[in-house]
Design an enzyme around this catalytic site. Structure first.
Site, PDB file in Angstrom:
ATOM      1  N   LYS A   1      -9.518  -2.537   1.788  1.00  0.00           N
ATOM      2  CA  LYS A   1      -9.248  -1.379   2.621  1.00  0.00           C
ATOM      3  C   LYS A   1     -10.024  -0.145   2.153  1.00  0.00           C
ATOM      4  O   LYS A   1     -10.514   0.637   2.964  1.00  0.00           O
ATOM      5  CB  LYS A   1      -7.741  -1.094   2.667  1.00  0.00           C
TER       6      LYS A   1
ATOM      7  N   TYR B   1      -1.428  -3.723  -7.185  1.00  0.00           N
ATOM      8  CA  TYR B   1      -1.080  -4.530  -6.015  1.00  0.00           C
ATOM      9  C   TYR B   1      -2.190  -4.533  -4.967  1.00  0.00           C
ATOM     10  O   TYR B   1      -2.650  -3.467  -4.524  1.00  0.00           O
ATOM     11  CB  TYR B   1       0.201  -4.014  -5.339  1.00  0.00           C
TER      12      TYR B   1
ATOM     13  N   SER C   1      -1.156  -3.519  10.326  1.00  0.00           N
ATOM     14  CA  SER C   1      -0.803  -4.433   9.247  1.00  0.00           C
ATOM     15  C   SER C   1       0.448  -5.229   9.593  1.00  0.00           C
ATOM     16  O   SER C   1       1.413  -4.677  10.132  1.00  0.00           O
ATOM     17  CB  SER C   1      -0.556  -3.639   7.969  1.00  0.00           C
TER      18      SER C   1
ATOM     19  N   ARG D   1       2.190 -12.119  -0.575  1.00  0.00           N
ATOM     20  CA  ARG D   1       0.890 -12.502   0.013  1.00  0.00           C
ATOM     21  C   ARG D   1       0.286 -13.710  -0.689  1.00  0.00           C
ATOM     22  O   ARG D   1       0.623 -14.015  -1.829  1.00  0.00           O
ATOM     23  CB  ARG D   1      -0.088 -11.329  -0.131  1.00  0.00           C
TER      24      ARG D   1
ATOM     25  N   ASP E   1      -9.116  -9.855   9.088  1.00  0.00           N
ATOM     26  CA  ASP E   1      -8.605  -8.510   8.774  1.00  0.00           C
ATOM     27  C   ASP E   1      -9.618  -7.397   9.034  1.00  0.00           C
ATOM     28  O   ASP E   1      -9.222  -6.317   9.436  1.00  0.00           O
ATOM     29  CB  ASP E   1      -8.155  -8.457   7.310  1.00  0.00           C
TER      30      ASP E   1
ATOM     31  N   CYS F   1       0.965  -7.397  11.874  1.00  0.00           N
ATOM     32  CA  CYS F   1       1.240  -7.534  13.310  1.00  0.00           C
ATOM     33  C   CYS F   1       0.512  -8.721  13.928  1.00  0.00           C
ATOM     34  O   CYS F   1       0.373  -8.792  15.156  1.00  0.00           O
ATOM     35  CB  CYS F   1       0.883  -6.252  14.045  1.00  0.00           C
TER      36      CYS F   1
ATOM     37  N   ARG G   1       0.842  -1.188   0.000  1.00  0.00           N
ATOM     38  CA  ARG G   1       0.000   0.000   0.000  1.00  0.00           C
ATOM     39  C   ARG G   1       0.880   1.242   0.000  1.00  0.00           C
ATOM     40  O   ARG G   1       2.010   1.222   0.481  1.00  0.00           O
ATOM     41  CB  ARG G   1      -0.903   0.010   1.248  1.00  0.00           C
TER      42      ARG G   1
ATOM     43  N   HIS H   1     -10.402  -2.480  11.592  1.00  0.00           N
ATOM     44  CA  HIS H   1      -9.307  -3.315  11.086  1.00  0.00           C
ATOM     45  C   HIS H   1      -9.063  -4.425  12.104  1.00  0.00           C
ATOM     46  O   HIS H   1      -8.066  -4.411  12.825  1.00  0.00           O
ATOM     47  CB  HIS H   1      -8.067  -2.437  10.904  1.00  0.00           C
TER      48      HIS H   1
HETATM   49  P1  GTP Z   1      -2.218  -7.732   7.468  1.00  0.00           P
HETATM   50  O1  GTP Z   1      -2.743  -8.775   6.560  1.00  0.00           O
HETATM   51  O2  GTP Z   1      -1.152  -6.887   6.857  1.00  0.00           O
HETATM   52  O3  GTP Z   1      -3.295  -6.868   8.066  1.00  0.00           O
HETATM   53  O4  GTP Z   1      -1.393  -8.496   8.639  1.00  0.00           O
HETATM   54  P2  GTP Z   1      -1.802  -9.370   9.908  1.00  0.00           P
HETATM   55  O5  GTP Z   1      -2.079  -8.464  11.064  1.00  0.00           O
HETATM   56  O6  GTP Z   1      -2.857 -10.354   9.544  1.00  0.00           O
HETATM   57  O7  GTP Z   1      -0.441 -10.126  10.265  1.00  0.00           O
HETATM   58  P3  GTP Z   1      -0.025 -11.673  10.130  1.00  0.00           P
HETATM   59  O8  GTP Z   1      -0.844 -12.561  11.020  1.00  0.00           O
HETATM   60  O9  GTP Z   1       0.015 -12.026   8.700  1.00  0.00           O
HETATM   61  O10 GTP Z   1       1.456 -11.643  10.724  1.00  0.00           O
HETATM   62  C1  GTP Z   1       2.465 -10.845  10.192  1.00  0.00           C
HETATM   63  C2  GTP Z   1       3.815 -11.286  10.655  1.00  0.00           C
HETATM   64  O11 GTP Z   1       3.875 -11.319  12.088  1.00  0.00           O
HETATM   65  C3  GTP Z   1       4.185 -12.689  10.170  1.00  0.00           C
HETATM   66  O12 GTP Z   1       5.516 -12.671   9.737  1.00  0.00           O
HETATM   67  C4  GTP Z   1       4.033 -13.530  11.401  1.00  0.00           C
HETATM   68  O13 GTP Z   1       4.894 -14.639  11.369  1.00  0.00           O
HETATM   69  C5  GTP Z   1       4.348 -12.586  12.545  1.00  0.00           C
HETATM   70  N1  GTP Z   1       3.605 -12.956  13.776  1.00  0.00           N
HETATM   71  C6  GTP Z   1       2.276 -13.224  13.869  1.00  0.00           C
HETATM   72  N2  GTP Z   1       1.931 -13.587  15.136  1.00  0.00           N
HETATM   73  C7  GTP Z   1       3.074 -13.531  15.868  1.00  0.00           C
HETATM   74  C8  GTP Z   1       3.375 -13.782  17.254  1.00  0.00           C
HETATM   75  O14 GTP Z   1       2.522 -14.129  18.065  1.00  0.00           O
HETATM   76  N3  GTP Z   1       4.673 -13.598  17.634  1.00  0.00           N
HETATM   77  C9  GTP Z   1       5.641 -13.204  16.758  1.00  0.00           C
HETATM   78  N4  GTP Z   1       6.876 -13.047  17.232  1.00  0.00           N
HETATM   79  N5  GTP Z   1       5.404 -12.985  15.452  1.00  0.00           N
HETATM   80  C10 GTP Z   1       4.138 -13.126  15.003  1.00  0.00           C
HETATM   81  C1  SPV Z   2      -2.839  -4.552   5.345  1.00  0.00           C
HETATM   82  O1  SPV Z   2      -1.880  -3.923   4.903  1.00  0.00           O
HETATM   83  O2  SPV Z   2      -3.363  -4.290   6.455  1.00  0.00           O
HETATM   84  C2  SPV Z   2      -3.384  -5.690   4.580  1.00  0.00           C
HETATM   85  C3  SPV Z   2      -2.901  -5.914   3.231  1.00  0.00           C
HETATM   86  O3  SPV Z   2      -4.261  -6.396   5.071  1.00  0.00           O
HETATM   87  S1  SPV Z   2      -3.590  -4.843   2.061  1.00  0.00           S
HETATM   88  O4  SPV Z   2      -4.767  -5.500   1.482  1.00  0.00           O
HETATM   89  O5  SPV Z   2      -2.581  -4.621   1.030  1.00  0.00           O
HETATM   90  O6  SPV Z   2      -4.009  -3.630   2.689  1.00  0.00           O
HETATM   91 MN    MN Z   3      -4.794  -5.680   7.175  1.00  0.00          MN
END
Ligand code: GTP
Ligand code: SPV
Ligand code: MN
Length: 596
Positions: A206, A197, A248, A377, A277, A250, A69, A226
């Site tokens: 979003k 993208y 994002s 992704r 999400d 996290c 983004r 979110h």
């Molecule tokens: P968006 O799709 O961008 O909104 O992201 P998200 O909040 O769904 O994050 P996602 O669950 O994909 O995790 C993102 C990164 O954080 C990955 O590399 C995970 O491996 C890492 N991660 C997720 N949960 C944990 C956790 O409990 N501990 C640690 N250390 N890393 C984590």
């Molecule tokens: C984020 O960035 O929080 C996502 C991926 O979930 S995107 O759809 O690119 O915003």
């Molecule tokens: Mn997201």
């Protein structure tokens, strides 16, 4: 496909603007999507993967300048600048329409214009909303067909109503200098140009489900957030629902699909995924807060996803998925990314499509040397998820017991704490901060304030957004969910995570639910209620109580610094900052001053 005059007018106006060779309406049938998949392979947009190992799966690569983004090119175009607020880029709508139409004019020549009717939320659900996205990208069509409900049924449900969101996307030249992601909340309209993208172009996500929907929600008395939504089932078979907002990359997808540690699984604990999400939440007839996931798939971060960290997400990607910017394993025509397993492919192309040598990998320069882009992704259908909640399709929404905020804070924020009440919880959300990630273009690892994880996604003035949260709390009264804050990312002096995270986060979720049900005591501190260390179950966990205590601390000096930073953060909102939040900050400072 429809006689809806507002839809037909929009399509013909856009057609006149961009001058495509042909117009194709997406009816949602498998046969039409199959034709498009084949066409995408022919044009090189999509690479068909190993049909035995990854049936129905494709790989797509975006331009190296178009991998995340772009927050500095994202605009909220309200008639009055002050209505977009201090945290959004703003432009006058008329001026922006003209600029974008000039960029997009005649840009579909030699191309096909696809018209995608889509529903956010189960088609016909009282909580669902409809959009039409126009695009010249097959990748967008195929992703929208996974992430949302698309096709004829959507138009049938819309009938001749004018209540739908206009989405217009034009790939143009993928010129980063002319890239714009623009929301016009007062017109229910979105325009995205010069990107191809994910979050920039899958306009249901979003742009609609957060930026436009947050604006609609404020006006109509509901919330677009979110947030992941999960159901925690206890051994009695009771399911309690939690919604959690993390910025994002996290950990939302990971938490939404977590597999509890073995000793808890054996007792009968289970997690059910409703969403990973986005949550749309309304007050139900019984006065509680109900949430639906408006999406129909997962657009998840690939790196770090593996059978151990997120088995359910990995399973979800095994069929009918699209991978974006991961590596291609040439030996068996499958995909790979950092953290998938310990065996990087010997013969592979990296996310740019260049030959990749695993020996050259340098974790300090991931974008250049990694096989997969850090923000690569997968787009996976929700139905693939082994732990998908039975409530996913009903569209009624699930009652939320707890709202959880969180982010990446190497220091400061404890593993978990509970807010004193709703207003204090809104204060905690409004002051949230997290280290930036690869999900957006720009520096990574910088701490920034990201209220409710909505900084890049709130479609109006954030002061008014905080006010809306407070209003919702007043309406909910004693039926309001309890509000918590978590931090899985505390590190030691060498930068290692102190908390194991992933499945072990279940231990914290159990404490949260026990708090909601009044089953466990807590220690009142200056920042809120913290667990007694013995109440976070450490069965089978290789962690001594001292380490746990170290991430359940409240450091006076560090929190005083935090309070000073929140004071600065709050100044941005001027007189639109609700007085109750200023009072909360003063209360925090006063309680900190009393500590020895
Ligand atoms: P968006 O799709 O961008 O909104 O992201 P998200 O909040 O769904 O994050 P996602 O669950 O994909 O995790 C993102 C990164 O954080 C990955 O590399 C995970 O491996 C890492 N991660 C997720 N949960 C944990 C956790 O409990 N501990 C640690 N250390 N890393 C984590
Ligand atoms: C984020 O960035 O929080 C996502 C991926 O979930 S995107 O759809 O690119 O915003
Ligand atoms: Mn997201």
């Amino acid at each position: 496909m429809t006689n809806n005059s507002s839809v037909l007018r929009f399509v013909s106006e856009m057609q006149a603007l961009v001058d495509p060779d042909s117009v194709v309406w997406i009816d949602g049938s498998e046969s039409q999507l199959d034709t498009l998949r084949a066409l995408g392979v022919k044009t090189g947009e999509m690479i068909k993967l190993n049909e035995e190992k990854l049936p129905g799966c494709y790989l797509h690569r975006t331009k190296p300048n178009d991998v995340a983004r772009v927050e500095d090119r994202t605009f909220i175009c309200t008639r009055k600048e002050e209505d977009a607020g201090p945290t959004n880029h703003w432009c006058d709508p008329q001026e922006m329409y003209e600029r974008l139409y000039d960029i997009a004019r005649d840009s579909y020549r030699g191309r096909t214009m696809y018209v995608i009717p889509f529903s956010m939320g189960p088609i016909g659900s009282p909580l669902a909303k409809i959009g039409i996205e126009i695009t010249d990208s097959i990748y967008v069509v195929l992703n929208m067909a996974i992430m949302t409900r698309v096709g004829q049924k959507v138009l049938d449900t819309l009938g001749d109503s004018n209540d739908w969101v206009r989405g217009f996307h034009a790939s143009c030249d993928i010129d980063p200098e002319k890239r714009y992601i623009c929301q016009f909340p007062e017109d229910n309209a979105i325009i995205s140009v010069n990107s191809a993208y994910g979050g920039n172009v899958l306009l249901g996500k979003k742009c609609f489900a957060l930026r436009i929907a947050s604006f609609q929600g404020r006006n109509e008395g509901w919330m677009a957030e979110h947030m992941l939504i999960l159901g925690l089932e206890n051994p009695k078979g009771e399911v309690r629902y939690i919604a959690a907002a993390f910025p994002s990359a996290c950990g939302k997808t990971n938490l939404a699909m977590l597999i509890p540690p073995e000793y808890l699984r054996k007792k009968g604990y289970k997690i059910w995924t409703v969403g990973d999400d986005i949550a749309w939440m309304r007050i139900g007839k019984d006065g509680r807060l109900y949430a639906i996931n408006p999406e129909n798939g997962f657009f998840g971060v690939a790196p770090g996803t593996n059978a151990h960290s997120n088995f359910n997400a990995l399973e979800s990607t095994k069929r009918n998925a699209i991978f974006t910017n991961v590596a291609l394993n040439l030996d068996d025509n499958t995909v790979w990314w950092e953290g998938l397993d310990e065996n990087p492919p010997k013969h592979a192309l990296n996310w740019r499509g260049e030959p990749w040598d695993y020996r050259a990998y340098d974790k300090n320069d991931k974008v250049r040397t990694a096989a997969a882009h850090p923000n690569s992704r997968f787009t996976a259908p929700a139905v693939n998820c082994p732990c998908l909640s039975t409530e996913f399709e009903t569209g009624e929404g699930v009652p939320i017991s707890a709202i959880v905020f969180g982010g990446r804070r190497a220091k400061l924020a404890p593993l978990v704490y509970q807010s004193r009440d709703w207003v204090n919880g809104v204060f905690i959300g409004s002051a949230m901060a997290s280290e930036t990630t690869a999900a957006a273009a720009g520096a990574v690892g910088v701490v920034r304030r990201d209220p409710m994880a909505m900084l890049p996604f709130c479609g109006y003035h954030m002061g008014d957004y905080f006010r809306h949260w407070l209003d919702m709390g007043e309406r909910l009264g004693d039926k309001a969910p309890k509000i918590f804050n978590v931090n899985w990312f505390r590190t030691d002096k060498d930068g290692n995570f102190l908390w194991p995270g992933y499945g072990d986060n279940m231990r914290v979720l159990n404490w949260i639910i026990d708090r909601c049900e009044g089953k466990v005591d807590a220690r009142e501190t200056a920042i809120g209620y913290l667990p007694y260390p013995q109440d976070i179950d450490r069965t089978d966990l290789d962690m001594d109580v001292a380490t746990l205590e170290s991430i359940l601390d409240v450091d006076k000096a560090a929190w005083e610094k935090e309070a000073a930073e929140i004071t600065e953060h709050y100044k941005k909102f001027g007189d639109r900052l609700p007085a109750q939040l200023a009072d909360q900050l003063a209360g925090l400072k006063a309680r900190l001053a009393e500590l020895d």
